[in-house]
Design a protein around this motif. Structure first.
Motif, short mmCIF file in Angstrom:
data_model
loop_
_atom_site.label_atom_id
_atom_site.label_comp_id
_atom_site.label_asym_id
_atom_site.label_seq_id
_atom_site.Cartn_x
_atom_site.Cartn_y
_atom_site.Cartn_z
N SER A 55 0.84 -1.20 0.00
CA SER A 55 0.00 0.00 0.00
C SER A 55 0.88 1.25 0.00
N ARG A 56 0.23 2.39 -0.27
CA ARG A 56 0.95 3.67 -0.29
C ARG A 56 1.56 3.94 1.09
N GLU A 57 0.81 3.63 2.16
CA GLU A 57 1.32 3.85 3.52
C GLU A 57 2.57 2.99 3.76
N GLY A 58 2.52 1.75 3.22
CA GLY A 58 3.68 0.87 3.36
C GLY A 58 4.91 1.44 2.66
N LEU A 59 4.69 2.01 1.47
CA LEU A 59 5.80 2.63 0.73
C LEU A 59 6.39 3.79 1.54
N GLU A 60 5.49 4.55 2.19
CA GLU A 60 5.95 5.71 2.97
C GLU A 60 6.85 5.26 4.13
N ILE A 61 6.40 4.21 4.85
CA ILE A 61 7.20 3.69 5.97
C ILE A 61 8.56 3.19 5.45
N HIS A 79 4.72 9.64 -7.04
CA HIS A 79 4.16 9.58 -8.39
C HIS A 79 5.19 9.02 -9.37
N ILE A 80 4.68 8.55 -10.49
CA ILE A 80 5.53 8.00 -11.55
C ILE A 80 5.25 8.79 -12.81
N ALA A 81 6.30 9.25 -13.47
CA ALA A 81 6.09 10.01 -14.71
C ALA A 81 5.75 9.05 -15.83
N VAL A 88 -1.27 11.10 -23.36
CA VAL A 88 -2.33 11.54 -24.26
C VAL A 88 -2.46 13.04 -24.07
N THR A 89 -2.68 13.77 -25.16
CA THR A 89 -2.79 15.23 -25.05
C THR A 89 -3.93 15.58 -24.10
N GLY A 90 -3.63 16.44 -23.13
CA GLY A 90 -4.66 16.88 -22.20
C GLY A 90 -4.83 15.97 -21.00
N ALA A 91 -4.33 14.74 -21.06
CA ALA A 91 -4.43 13.85 -19.90
C ALA A 91 -3.24 14.10 -18.97
N PRO A 92 -3.37 13.72 -17.68
CA PRO A 92 -2.23 13.93 -16.76
C PRO A 92 -0.95 13.26 -17.27
N THR A 93 0.19 13.91 -16.98
CA THR A 93 1.47 13.39 -17.47
C THR A 93 2.16 12.53 -16.41
N GLN A 94 1.51 12.35 -15.27
CA GLN A 94 2.11 11.49 -14.24
C GLN A 94 1.00 10.73 -13.53
N ILE A 95 1.35 9.58 -12.96
CA ILE A 95 0.38 8.78 -12.22
C ILE A 95 0.69 8.94 -10.74
N VAL A 96 -0.29 9.40 -9.97
CA VAL A 96 -0.10 9.51 -8.52
C VAL A 96 -0.45 8.16 -7.91
N ILE A 97 0.42 7.67 -7.03
CA ILE A 97 0.14 6.39 -6.37
C ILE A 97 -0.68 6.68 -5.12
N SER A 98 -1.97 6.33 -5.19
CA SER A 98 -2.82 6.59 -4.02
C SER A 98 -3.19 5.31 -3.29
N SER A 100 -1.84 1.49 -4.46
CA SER A 100 -0.63 0.68 -4.52
C SER A 100 -0.14 0.69 -5.97
N ILE A 101 1.07 0.17 -6.20
CA ILE A 101 1.61 0.16 -7.57
C ILE A 101 0.72 -0.69 -8.47
N GLU A 102 0.22 -1.81 -7.91
CA GLU A 102 -0.60 -2.71 -8.71
C GLU A 102 -1.89 -2.01 -9.16
N ASP A 103 -2.57 -1.38 -8.21
CA ASP A 103 -3.87 -0.76 -8.54
C ASP A 103 -3.71 0.47 -9.43
N ASP A 104 -2.68 1.29 -9.17
CA ASP A 104 -2.61 2.59 -9.85
C ASP A 104 -1.78 2.54 -11.12
N VAL A 105 -0.66 1.80 -11.11
CA VAL A 105 0.27 1.88 -12.23
C VAL A 105 0.09 0.73 -13.21
N LEU A 106 0.08 -0.51 -12.68
CA LEU A 106 0.01 -1.66 -13.58
C LEU A 106 -1.34 -1.73 -14.29
N SER A 107 -2.42 -1.25 -13.60
CA SER A 107 -3.74 -1.31 -14.25
C SER A 107 -4.11 0.04 -14.87
N HIS A 108 -3.10 0.92 -15.09
CA HIS A 108 -3.39 2.23 -15.69
C HIS A 108 -3.82 2.02 -17.15
#
Length: 526
Positions: A55-61, A79-81, A88-98, A100-108
């Motif tokens: 989880s994000r909290e785990g990464l913080e610790i 976040h990951i750039a 995509v034009t107009g879409a965010p240029t980075q992914i904020v991890i809120s 976990s990596i699995e939920d936010d980045v791998l399934s982006h």
């Protein structure tokens, strides 16, 4: 009577079909993660192999443990750039991890990442305090008899000043949320209100071309009006406390194309900055400069931004990159200069000298890495990010580079993307982000150090007039012509809370502690 037991649960019957096997949980891939600092891109720890569902909290610790600091753990945002080919034009240029990596980045949805990649996670330390987002309107205060044009919280957040078209400014007590004083004296609309950073004085500028000083405790005017401008006042700026804590001077810019610097002791103009050939729209008093004595930044309708030495009013730079009126300016030190010696701990300085040292310490902490940065926004739909006085460590090579270029300063970045005029731009209190609002109904978030585009916040259905950041830089509130305020969540870049209630356009908004104040055309302060 015996207690009745519920009947036993009936088992599901599969008539002649074998019972389907329960779906096995998906195995979580392990990924290699490299934590790097947001500020300088240096690795905070060696690369580690983790399960992707930490989880994000785990990464913080983990980051706090790996970077092995002795002091208290620091909250981080991760976040990951996105790679350039996946944006995509107009879409965010980075992914904020809120989550976990699995939920936010791998399934982006961009599918830019696979478990085989090395994930470079950028960590930016957050404020150690957290601002509660406003969720409801606690007071609706009437009193002004015409639209409210400006509103500003005092540096400690105990008082609020508003100025309106009824020629009065008003002071409000925020503990009881009631009116405390009416400041009457202007002969025209009150266009701007500005607090001195020690909360001893309040300055107001009017459509009558006069600047007035008030004592917020009694609500009485300090002397007569400061006269000298021939047209209305467009903005006011106080000298920072870390440069002058006993009697800071005041700068006022006007439609007549001049900026006057007033001494609050003699009540006379110390000097006038002439040189702009059209209305000066904004003046800001920065704490930097070549000798650390302070500089004045002015933005004008003659398409230039000028930088002046604050000790004698000497012109240092003229920036001519905009193609239309320059209407808004922000410094990454705005919040620190505005609140002076007061921070989230609530300590009160006992003397002017102590206040000066508190304020200087806060200022130096912020400009240590990047120096004082400025963003100017214009009616040509673009913004420019400038670094005119780099931090002490990098100043030698930067000034020599400017000399090699023939003394012409180049902006660090040109911020493009808005489709209409830019109405307002504001740096976050920690200087990491900048937000710009425009007449194209959108708010855009930019990286405050590089000027790179981060995300667009959409949701307003009319022009966005003003922005305000929370003190912990986690929340942004915007005020719009569509009569609503919206608080944005900077993890998802979506609306966190919608604050309706005004019955007409909202012209001004300010955010202090966990209170948001707004005023507008419906003549009420909320």
């Amino acid at each position: 009577m015996a207690t009745l037991l519920p009947p036993p649960k009936r088992q599901k019957v599969y008539h002649g079909i074998p019972e389907p096997t329960p779906e096995p949980p998906k195995p979580t891939p392990h990924v290699v993660v490299q934590f790097v600092s947001e500020e300088d891109g240096q690795p905070l720890a060696p690369a580690v192999n983790l399960p992707a569902n930490v989880s994000r909290e785990g990464l913080e610790i983990l980051v706090n443990k790996l970077s092995a600091k002795d002091d208290d753990p620091v909250p981080f945002a991760f976040h990951i750039a996105l790679p350039a080919d996946a944006t995509v034009t107009g879409a965010p240029t980075q992914i904020v991890i809120s989550k976990s990596i699995e939920d936010d980045v791998l399934s982006h949805p961009s599918n830019a990442f696979t478990p085989e990649d090395v994930f470079v996670i950028r960590c930016s330390p957050q404020a150690v305090f957290r601002v509660r987002p406003a969720t409801r309107c606690s007071s609706t205060l009437s009193g002004h008899t015409s639209p409210i044009l400006c509103a500003s919280f005092s540096p400690t957040g105990n008082l609020l000043a508003t100025g309106a078209g009824d020629c009065n400014a008003r002071l409000w007590d925020l503990f009881t949320e009631t009116p405390s004083h009416v400041l009457s004296g202007h002969k025209g609309w009150v266009l701007c209100v500005e607090w001195e950073a020690m909360e001893r004085k309040l300055a107001t500028g009017g459509h009558d071309g006069h600047v007035r000083l008030w004592d917020p405790k009694t609500g009485k005017s300090i002397g007569a009006a400061l006269k000298g401008h021939s047209k209305w006042i467009t903005s006011l700026a106080w000298e920072p406390i870390h440069l002058n804590s006993s009697a800071p001077r005041l700068a006022s810019s006007s439609k007549d194309g001049t900026v006057r610097v007033w001494s609050t002791l003699t009540r006379l103009t110390e000097y006038t900055l002439g040189g702009h050939t059209a209305s000066v729209n904004v003046v800001r008093w920065g704490g930097g400069g070549l000798d650390g004595k302070g500089v004045l930044y002015t933005a004008s309708s003659d398409r230039t931004v000028r930088i002046w030495d604050a000790t004698g009013g000497r012109l240092l730079h003229t920036l001519k990159d905009h193609a239309h009126w320059v209407t808004t300016l922000t410094l990454n030190t705005d919040f620190v200069l505005r609140t002076g010696p007061f921070d989230h701990t609530g300590k009160k300085p006992t003397s002017d000298a102590e206040a000066q040292s508190f304020a200087l310490e806060r200022y130096n902490k912020l400009v240590a890495t990047t120096g004082e940065l400025m963003i100017s926004g214009s009616d040509d739909h673009t913004l420019f990010l400038w670094s005119l006085f780099p931090s002490r460590t990098t100043s030698e090579d930067a000034s020599s580079a400017a000399a090699e270029r023939g003394g012409k300063l180049k902006p660090l970045a040109r911020l493009t993307g808005h489709q209409r005029q830019v109405a307002h731009v504001a740096f976050s209190p920690d200087g990491k982000w900048a937000a710009s609002a425009a007449w194209d109904n959108s708010v855009r978030i930019w990286d405050g150090r590089t000027g790179k585009f981060v995300a667009t916040l959409r949701g307003h259905i009319s022009a966005v007039y003003r922005l305000a950041w929370s003190a912990d830089s986690r929340l942004l509130v915007s005020a719009s012509k569509d009569s609503t305020l919206k608080i944005w969540d900077l993890k998802t870049y979506k609306i966190k809370t919608d604050l309706p209630g005004h019955t007409d356009e909202v012209y001004c908004v300010d955010f202090v502690a966990d209170k948001v104040v707004s005023g507008g055309r419906d003549r009420t302060v909320k």
